[in-house]
Scaffold this motif. Structure first.
Motif, PDB file in Angstrom:
ATOM      1  N   GLU A 127       0.709  -1.320  -0.090  1.00  0.00           N
ATOM      2  CA  GLU A 127      -0.246   0.014   0.217  1.00  0.00           C
ATOM      3  C   GLU A 127       0.860   1.226   0.130  1.00  0.00           C
ATOM      4  O   GLU A 127       0.557   2.160  -0.741  1.00  0.00           O
ATOM      5  N   CYS A 163       2.183   1.809  -3.326  1.00  0.00           N
ATOM      6  CA  CYS A 163       1.057   2.410  -4.269  1.00  0.00           C
ATOM      7  C   CYS A 163       0.950   3.750  -4.079  1.00  0.00           C
ATOM      8  O   CYS A 163       0.483   4.702  -4.915  1.00  0.00           O
ATOM      9  N   GLU A 164       1.224   4.353  -2.773  1.00  0.00           N
ATOM     10  CA  GLU A 164       0.984   5.902  -2.352  1.00  0.00           C
ATOM     11  C   GLU A 164       2.175   6.590  -3.229  1.00  0.00           C
ATOM     12  O   GLU A 164       2.177   7.466  -3.780  1.00  0.00           O
ATOM     13  N   ALA A 173       3.799   5.552  -5.654  1.00  0.00           N
ATOM     14  CA  ALA A 173       3.637   5.636  -7.346  1.00  0.00           C
ATOM     15  C   ALA A 173       2.703   6.743  -7.482  1.00  0.00           C
ATOM     16  O   ALA A 173       2.867   7.285  -8.787  1.00  0.00           O
ATOM     17  N   TRP A 174       1.892   7.057  -6.771  1.00  0.00           N
ATOM     18  CA  TRP A 174       0.874   8.105  -7.174  1.00  0.00           C
ATOM     19  C   TRP A 174       1.519   9.553  -7.040  1.00  0.00           C
ATOM     20  O   TRP A 174       1.375  10.351  -7.703  1.00  0.00           O
ATOM     21  N   TRP A 208       1.822   0.399 -11.775  1.00  0.00           N
ATOM     22  CA  TRP A 208       1.499   1.733 -11.678  1.00  0.00           C
ATOM     23  C   TRP A 208       0.006   1.895 -11.769  1.00  0.00           C
ATOM     24  O   TRP A 208      -0.509   2.886 -11.322  1.00  0.00           O
ATOM     25  N   ALA A 259      -1.996   0.415 -10.022  1.00  0.00           N
ATOM     26  CA  ALA A 259      -2.529   0.451  -8.614  1.00  0.00           C
ATOM     27  C   ALA A 259      -2.082   1.613  -7.873  1.00  0.00           C
ATOM     28  O   ALA A 259      -2.512   1.916  -6.577  1.00  0.00           O
ATOM     29  N   ALA A 260      -1.420   2.477  -8.459  1.00  0.00           N
ATOM     30  CA  ALA A 260      -1.037   3.742  -7.787  1.00  0.00           C
ATOM     31  C   ALA A 260      -2.245   4.140  -6.962  1.00  0.00           C
ATOM     32  O   ALA A 260      -3.412   4.332  -7.595  1.00  0.00           O
ATOM     33  N   ARG A 261      -2.054   4.755  -5.735  1.00  0.00           N
ATOM     34  CA  ARG A 261      -3.100   5.026  -4.831  1.00  0.00           C
ATOM     35  C   ARG A 261      -3.180   6.722  -4.425  1.00  0.00           C
ATOM     36  O   ARG A 261      -2.172   7.048  -3.987  1.00  0.00           O
ATOM     37  N   HIS A 302      -7.627   4.366  -6.679  1.00  0.00           N
ATOM     38  CA  HIS A 302      -6.583   3.602  -7.402  1.00  0.00           C
ATOM     39  C   HIS A 302      -6.594   4.298  -8.892  1.00  0.00           C
ATOM     40  O   HIS A 302      -7.465   4.541  -9.463  1.00  0.00           O
ATOM     41  N   VAL A 354      -4.323  -5.327  -3.090  1.00  0.00           N
ATOM     42  CA  VAL A 354      -3.560  -5.061  -4.113  1.00  0.00           C
ATOM     43  C   VAL A 354      -2.884  -6.141  -4.745  1.00  0.00           C
ATOM     44  O   VAL A 354      -2.975  -6.332  -6.018  1.00  0.00           O
ATOM     45  N   ALA A 362      -3.479  -6.452  -8.999  1.00  0.00           N
ATOM     46  CA  ALA A 362      -2.605  -5.559  -9.643  1.00  0.00           C
ATOM     47  C   ALA A 362      -1.388  -6.039 -10.099  1.00  0.00           C
ATOM     48  O   ALA A 362      -0.822  -5.236 -10.930  1.00  0.00           O
TER      49      ALA A 362
END
Length: 892
Positions: free
Chosen positions: A575, A578-579, A581-582, A618, A620-622, A628, A881, A885
């Motif tokens: 998680e 994913c944060e 990545a965003w 990517w 799954a970027a959150r 997402h 995820v 993902a």
């Protein structure tokens, strides 16, 4: 006694002691023969007799006499037919002459030389000694053309020959040790490790001395090692100036013709030592090296040695300017490279990439960004050539790494002046070179016919691509055509990229470029319409020891067979990834670029992530509110614009009710059963591919009557061009990945053809490419790999080469692959829902995957009509995820 009689007498005496003859004595012999009239019968007889004596009837001769072989061959006229061994002796002598020229950087036309050696093999094919000399000459030419990769192939070839010796051979163990040491020497030379080289040299000499017999080759090797030992003093960073002067004097005094080129070589060795493999920081030592390079330039004659000396001086001067923090000497560097570049034969020259990169760096330092970009792109052509010439990842990984780094550096220079057109071109040149080479090598026969060389096309199909000499000849023929050269060595144009985007229904191609400790990352966008754009991304960093790297390791190590115990923090780590990545890339891309260019829509984006960024989920970027990226946009992933454009040219292949579905085959190994995968595959076949074939294990653990899911069954389906075979392949099985620092292996684990065999049937990327290359008419519309790690890079520096991309490069229209070890239960639901959207609702694969992933995220999701109870009951953790993902879409 007349002068003629004296010449003849000296000639007979020289022949009698031929095996102990030194180079200067042979030079005197050749000079004497030149004094004889061309029609004098003894001139030809003495030349023939000397060559037979020097080679002991066609075997190896001492290295220091080979330089005169062509002169002696030129004096051979009529040879009596009774001398039946002469054709083979001549073939061996000519091969050794070409080998000596290559090793001395004096071979003018390597392609012609390799063609001649191929013809000579026919002459000597029934004579093992002669054949060995010819093949060794071929390997030597390859080595001088290809650098460390070629030298490594020579060592490998020698080890193969030695390993084939019978155990009762009088020197089997020594010769095997010799081959192993030579291989180690190539690695030490490539890494510029004089200390290691010196130790290996001593062990090589000891091994040679221990042999129970002697030959001309070993005699010449002994001389060479003695000389090489003194030359090592020149390149040892620990050597003092006085020690290098002494070593230089020793090297100059070694047997040789004393030519200016010989002295130039000594100065090149001394200069190389002064720079300690490019890591020297002492200006005094650097200046000493520059002095040696200037001597080498002045002494070297026209040819490869001169090019090497000029380029060496240019690089040395550039290095000095860096150490001094000034631009002094850079104009001279420009002049030197302007002199040397026209002397090379374009991108195939071993020095081409380095010379152009230095020229690009000079342009950058002097503020001439146009020249910097031009030379940078020119350098990339050489990397593509190398990948085509030798696509063995074990040997080309260093040049591939250099290509990727050079591409990013050139792109950064383009971005600094907002030249985004060339930035996109530069980025694409360093992408997926191994995969690109595999694809293009399959197409060589067609390219050869297009340039009017059907003869080479026939040889390529008959002999295969394993011969480095044939491969170079083929590539030279193809690249002799300017249109073919541009098509092979350059990336597609922006127009071609935009046409491909329109074909895929995509809005933009987006390159993600990682930053480093000094510079931010960036994204470069090429939209379907409108100008390219760029955004700097300070957080886009994936370095060793970083938080992102640790999360990736956690994903990579996750095993499908061994689920992590509760409380290990894996979910929390993912998680957090994913944060990141965003914040690092996807947030700015969606909320800044696309919100401005196509507001109010869900963009369709084809990502081309560079380096380790290809391992990030990517989609799954959150966002901070829990949304997402897959909920806001559709994501596909491409190896490069090259492969994306090639895939776009293929016509759409409609899915039918005929397919091959593989469900958890018994691999006859300790791998745990995939209970949910069986249920998934069986349900997918029964619900959506009723006319298809199911192989493997059924949900009740019985074996399908249609097949066990063996390696041969899958391979035969791939090669089956009959319409009834179908165009869809679904694989619900184990995938195995074994990584390494520079390369690894990945394969799909299937049932072995023989249940009593030693292990599973393994379908790897090379086999996928090989099978489909043999049936170019085979049309495969969709490959779904519900198996672990099928999208992970097989080769560390070329992050684009995976099981999934191998299918794409081999001709499959669309592929779904995975970035990590996917969980069995949750994956089964995702896969069924994917096929529901694909077959029942008629969505394209890209949209079907996205809809299935959104279904996994939807807390109010409804069960598809045909989903069996066993799959519907597997509701736990669908929204995690790691459950959805890991799957990535590639293709069209």
């Amino acid at each position: 006694m007349t002068e003629l009689d004296e010449i003849l007498s000296r000639g007979e005496t020289a022949i009698a002691g031929a095996r102990a003859l030194r180079e200067k004595d042979l030079a005197a012999f050749v000079a004497d023969l030149a004094l004889l009239p061309e029609d004098h019968p003894e001139r030809s007889r003495l030349a023939v007799t000397m060559l037979i004596a020097l080679t002991n009837g066609g075997g190896p001769a001492p290295t220091d006499v080979m330089a005169h072989f062509d002169q002696l061959l030129g004096m051979v006229g009529h040879v009596p037919s009774s001398l039946v061994i002469w054709p083979q002796v001549r073939a061996s002598v000519r091969a050794q002459s070409l080998m000596h020229a290559a090793a001395s950087n004096e071979l003018r036309d390597p392609v012609a030389a390799e063609r001649e050696l191929t013809d000579l093999l026919e002459v000597g094919r029934d004579f093992p000694t002669v054949t060995s000399m010819i093949t060794f000459a071929q390997d030597t030419i390859t080595a001088t053309e290809d650098g460390p990769a070629g030298m490594s192939r020579i060592a490998d070839a020698l080890r193969t020959k030695v390993n084939a010796l019978p155990e009762n051979h009088p020197a089997t163990s020594q010769l095997r040790e010799f081959g192993d040491l030579l291989k180690d020497m190539t690695v030490a030379s490539r890494d510029f490790d004089p200390v290691e080289m010196r130790g290996l040299l001593q062990r090589l000499q000891e091994t040679t001395d221990a042999l129970p017999f002697d030959t001309g080759t070993l005699e010449s090797f002994t001389k060479a090692t003695d000389e090489f030992a003194s030359l090592l003093d020149l390149v040892d960073p620990a050597s003092t100036s006085a020690a290098r002067d002494a070593a230089l004097d020793t090297a100059r005094a070694t047997p040789g013709d004393g030519s200016a080129n010989d002295r130039a070589r000594m100065h090149l060795m001394a200069a190389t030592g002064c720079f300690a493999g490019g890591e020297e920081t002492d200006l005094a030592r650097v200046d000493e090296g520059i002095g040696h390079f200037r001597e080498a330039v002045a002494l070297s004659q026209d040819g490869e040695l001169h090019v090497l000396a000029v380029n060496g001086l240019a690089i040395a001067l550039f290095r000095r300017s860096e150490l001094a923090g000034s631009t002094e000497g850079l104009e001279e560097v420009r002049e030197l490279l302007a002199h040397s570049l026209p002397l090379m034969d374009g991108p195939r020259h071993p020095q081409w990439a380095l010379a152009n990169e230095v020229a690009a760096s000079v342009g950058h330092r002097l503020g001439d960004m146009g020249a910097s970009v031009t030379f940078g792109l020119s350098a990339q052509r050489s990397y593509v050539w190398r990948a085509l010439l030798d696509s063995d990842p074990a040997e080309t990984r260093h040049s591939i790494k250099d290509a990727a780094m050079s591409a990013v550096e050139t792109a950064r220079r383009c971005m600094s002046t907002n030249n985004l057109t060339d930035a996109v071109r530069a980025l694409d040149t360093g992408r997926g070179l191994l995969l690109f080479a595999e694809t293009e090598l399959r197409a060589m026969p067609a390219r050869l016919k297009a340039v009017g060389r059907p003869d080479l096309a026939e040889r390529w199909q008959r002999e295969g691509r394993d011969s480095a000499g044939l491969r170079r000849e083929v590539l030279t023929a193809v690249l002799g055509n300017p249109e073919s050269m541009a098509g092979l060595l350059d990336p597609p144009s922006h127009g071609e990229m935009r046409t491909a985007l329109a074909s895929a229904g995509a809005d933009a191609l987006v390159y993600l470029v990682p930053g480093d400790h000094m510079r931010p990352g960036a994204l470069v966008v090429l939209p379907k319409q409108g100008p390219a754009a760029m955004m700097a991304l300070p957080e886009l960093q994936v370095g060793k020891g970083s938080e992102v790297e640790r999360y990736l390791v956690a994903l990579a190590d996750r095993s499908r067979e061994i689920e992590p115990p509760p409380g290990t923090g894996l979910r929390e780590s993912v998680e957090t990834l994913c944060e990141w990545a965003w914040n690092a890339a996807i947030g700015p891309l969606l909320e800044t670029y696309f919100a401005r260019t196509i507001p109010g829509t869900e963009p369709r984006i084809v990502l081309v992530p560079m380096g380790d960024l290809a391992r990030i989920p990517w989609q799954a970027a959150r966002r901070a509110d829990g949304t997402h990226a897959v909920e806001l946009a559709a994501f596909s992933q491409a190896v490069s614009a090259r492969l994306f454009c090639e895939n776009a040219k293929k016509s759409r292949i409609k899915a039918t009710s005929t397919a091959l579905v593989v469900g958890d085959p018994n691999t006859e190994s300790p791998a745990v059963p995939l209970t949910a995968a069986r249920e998934e595959a069986y349900a997918v076949r029964n619900a959506f591919y009723r006319a298809g074939r199911y192989v493997g294990r059924r949900p009740d653990n019985s074996t399908s009557p249609s097949g066990r899911g063996t390696f041969t069954e899958v391979r035969e389906w791939l090669a089956d061009t009959a319409p009834q075979a179908g165009t869809t392949l679904h694989l619900a099985c184990h995938g195995r990945f074994r990584g390494g620092e520079s390369s690894g292996t990945a394969e799909l684990l299937l049932a072995p053809d023989d249940p009593a065999g030693p292990g599973p049937g393994e379908l790897d990327a090379a086999e996928i490419m090989r099978v489909l290359a043999a049936v170019p008419e085979r049309r495969i519309g969709l490959v779904v790999m519900a198996a672990c790690n099928t999208g992970r890079s097989i080769h560390g520096y070329d992050e684009a080469y995976s099981l999934g991309t191998a299918f794409l490069a081999a001709g499959a229209r669309t592929v779904l692959s995975t970035h990590w070890a996917i969980p069995d239960e949750e994956t089964s639901a995702l896969m069924f829902v994917f096929h529901h959207y694909l077959r029942a609702e008629g969505l394209p694969p890209w949209d079907a995957l996205r809809k299935a992933q959104l279904w996994m995220l939807d807390p109010k999701r409804e069960r598809p009509p045909l989903m069996p109870d066993t799959l519907a009951s597997r509701e736990a953790n669908h929204h995690d995820v790691v459950a959805w993902a890991g799957f990535v879409h590639g293709g069209h």
